[in-house]
Design an enzyme around this catalytic site. Structure first.
Site, PDB file in Angstrom:
ATOM      1  CG  ASN A   9      -1.725   1.228   1.388  1.00 32.03           C
ATOM      2  OD1 ASN A   9      -1.745   2.074   0.498  1.00 32.03           O
ATOM      3  ND2 ASN A   9      -2.425   1.361   2.511  1.00 32.03           N
ATOM      4  CE  LYS A  11      -0.070   3.054   4.827  1.00 34.47           C
ATOM      5  NZ  LYS A  11       0.073   3.098   6.265  1.00 34.47           N
ATOM      6  CG  HIS A  95      -5.871   1.756   5.072  1.00 38.54           C
ATOM      7  ND1 HIS A  95      -5.397   2.668   5.984  1.00 38.54           N
ATOM      8  CD2 HIS A  95      -4.878   0.835   4.899  1.00 38.54           C
ATOM      9  CE1 HIS A  95      -4.165   2.314   6.345  1.00 38.54           C
ATOM     10  NE2 HIS A  95      -3.834   1.209   5.699  1.00 38.54           N
ATOM     11  CD  GLU A  97      -2.787   5.255   6.858  1.00 39.08           C
ATOM     12  OE1 GLU A  97      -2.786   5.313   5.621  1.00 39.08           O
ATOM     13  OE2 GLU A  97      -1.842   4.766   7.516  1.00 39.08           O
ATOM     14  CD  GLU A 167      -3.388  -2.657   7.039  1.00 36.33           C
ATOM     15  OE1 GLU A 167      -2.275  -2.905   6.551  1.00 36.33           O
ATOM     16  OE2 GLU A 167      -3.993  -1.584   6.831  1.00 36.33           O
ATOM     17  N   GLY A 173       2.647   1.930  10.872  1.00 36.70           N
ATOM     18  CA  GLY A 173       3.596   3.038  10.800  1.00 36.70           C
ATOM     19  C   GLY A 173       4.309   3.321  12.110  1.00 36.70           C
ATOM     20  CB  SER A 213       5.407  -2.223  11.757  1.00 35.02           C
ATOM     21  OG  SER A 213       4.998  -0.916  12.088  1.00 35.02           O
TER      22      SER A 213
HETATM   23  P1  13P Z   1       3.127   0.174   7.615  1.00 37.25           P
HETATM   24  O1  13P Z   1       3.630  -1.102   6.992  1.00 37.25           O
HETATM   25  O2  13P Z   1       3.881   1.382   7.165  1.00 37.25           O
HETATM   26  O3  13P Z   1       3.014   0.034   9.112  1.00 37.25           O
HETATM   27  O4  13P Z   1       1.627   0.400   7.073  1.00 37.25           O
HETATM   28  C1  13P Z   1       0.726  -0.638   7.137  1.00 37.25           C
HETATM   29  C2  13P Z   1      -0.490  -0.276   6.362  1.00 37.25           C
HETATM   30  O5  13P Z   1      -1.241   0.602   6.733  1.00 37.25           O
HETATM   31  C3  13P Z   1      -0.752  -0.992   5.112  1.00 37.25           C
HETATM   32  O6  13P Z   1      -2.016  -0.744   4.631  1.00 37.25           O
END
Ligand code: 13P
Length: 249
Positions: A9, A11, A95, A97, A167, A173, A213
């Site tokens: 992803n 982002k 997601h 976010e 997740e 992150g 992560s």
């Molecule tokens: P990270 O791997 O940067 O923690 O992000 C995970 C994520 O949100 C994948 O959709």
């Protein structure tokens, strides 16, 4: 048999030029790799370019979101027919976010999931608990509620292409990954809820990815777990060598 899926992803990172530079480096590193499905999810401005550039390879490109209608006066949105028209066959839905910063709801995720199914797009539905929910002992309740809401009125037949990504929000992150045991426990909760919603066969066939992560250092122990069928990788999917290392776990 659940074929593992390793998805990146991206982002809100990478211009089209940077996305194509990634592919130029990454594609040779994973050429011929067939054990796992490989998907990258660029931003909407790069998606069509990435799909075109990766055509004929073992790497697919997915969208990070979509609307559930085919067209309409909805500024900023992209529809399932638009995704299909550029050859896009995967989409991330719900997601965290989007839920945290853009008011995404599981009612809408349910509408989007139905639309993805109707258009032959493989949906990757993201679920996961907040740190506070975990600390309050509410992880199971949260995950079950999210899965149930996303799958409302979806039949076993419709759910056959479904992918879920677990997740945990506290692991995204942050550099702190869920341990393989913690992730496994959550995946088992999700699989049990899938069985309640759509039956045992759906539960057995649905791939559940872990995200939060994921790095080359932890992917092997995560993938060794029976219930972990792949990964949804954020930060570590932005660098070709690192993402290729993850694919080759
Ligand atoms: P990270 O791997 O940067 O923690 O992000 C995970 C994520 O949100 C994948 O959709």
């Amino acid at each position: 048999m659940r074929k593992p899926l390793i998805a990146g992803n991206w982002k809100m990172y990478k211009t089209p030029k940077e996305s194509l530079a990634f592919l130029d480096a990454f594609l040779p590193m994973v050429e011929g790799h067939d054990r796992d499905e490989i998907v990258v999810c660029p931003t909407m401005s790069s998606l069509a370019y990435v799909i075109e550039h990766a055509e004929g390879t073992n790497v697919r490109a997915g969208a990070q979101n979509m609307h559930w209608l085919n067209e309409g006066p909805y500024t900023s949105q992209t529809s399932p027919t638009m995704l299909v028209s550029i050859g896009c066959r995967h989409v991330l839905l719900g997601h965290s976010e989007l839920r945290l910063y853009f008011n995404e709801t599981y009612e809408r995720v349910n509408l989007k999931l139905k639309a993805a199914i109707n258009h032959g797009i493989t949906p990757i539905v993201c679920v996961g608990e907040l740190l506070a929910e975990r600390e309050d002992g509410k992880t199971e309740e949260t995950l079950r509620t999210q899965v149930r809401a996303a799958l409302r009125n979806i039949s076993a037949n419709e759910a056959r292409r479904l992918v879920i990504a677990y997740e945990p929000i506290w692991a995204i992150g942050t550099g702190s990954t869920a341990s393989p045991e913690v992730a496994s426990e959550a995946h088992a909760i999700i699989r049990a809820e899938l069985s309640r919603c759509c039956g045992q066969q759906t539960a057995d066939n649905t791939r559940i990815l872990y995200g939060g992560s994921v790095k080359p250092e932890n992917i092997t122990s995560l993938m060794a777990q029976e219930d972990i069928d792949g990964a949804l990788v954020g930060g570590a999917s932005l660098v070709p060598t690192t993402f290729a290392e993850i694919v080759h776990y």
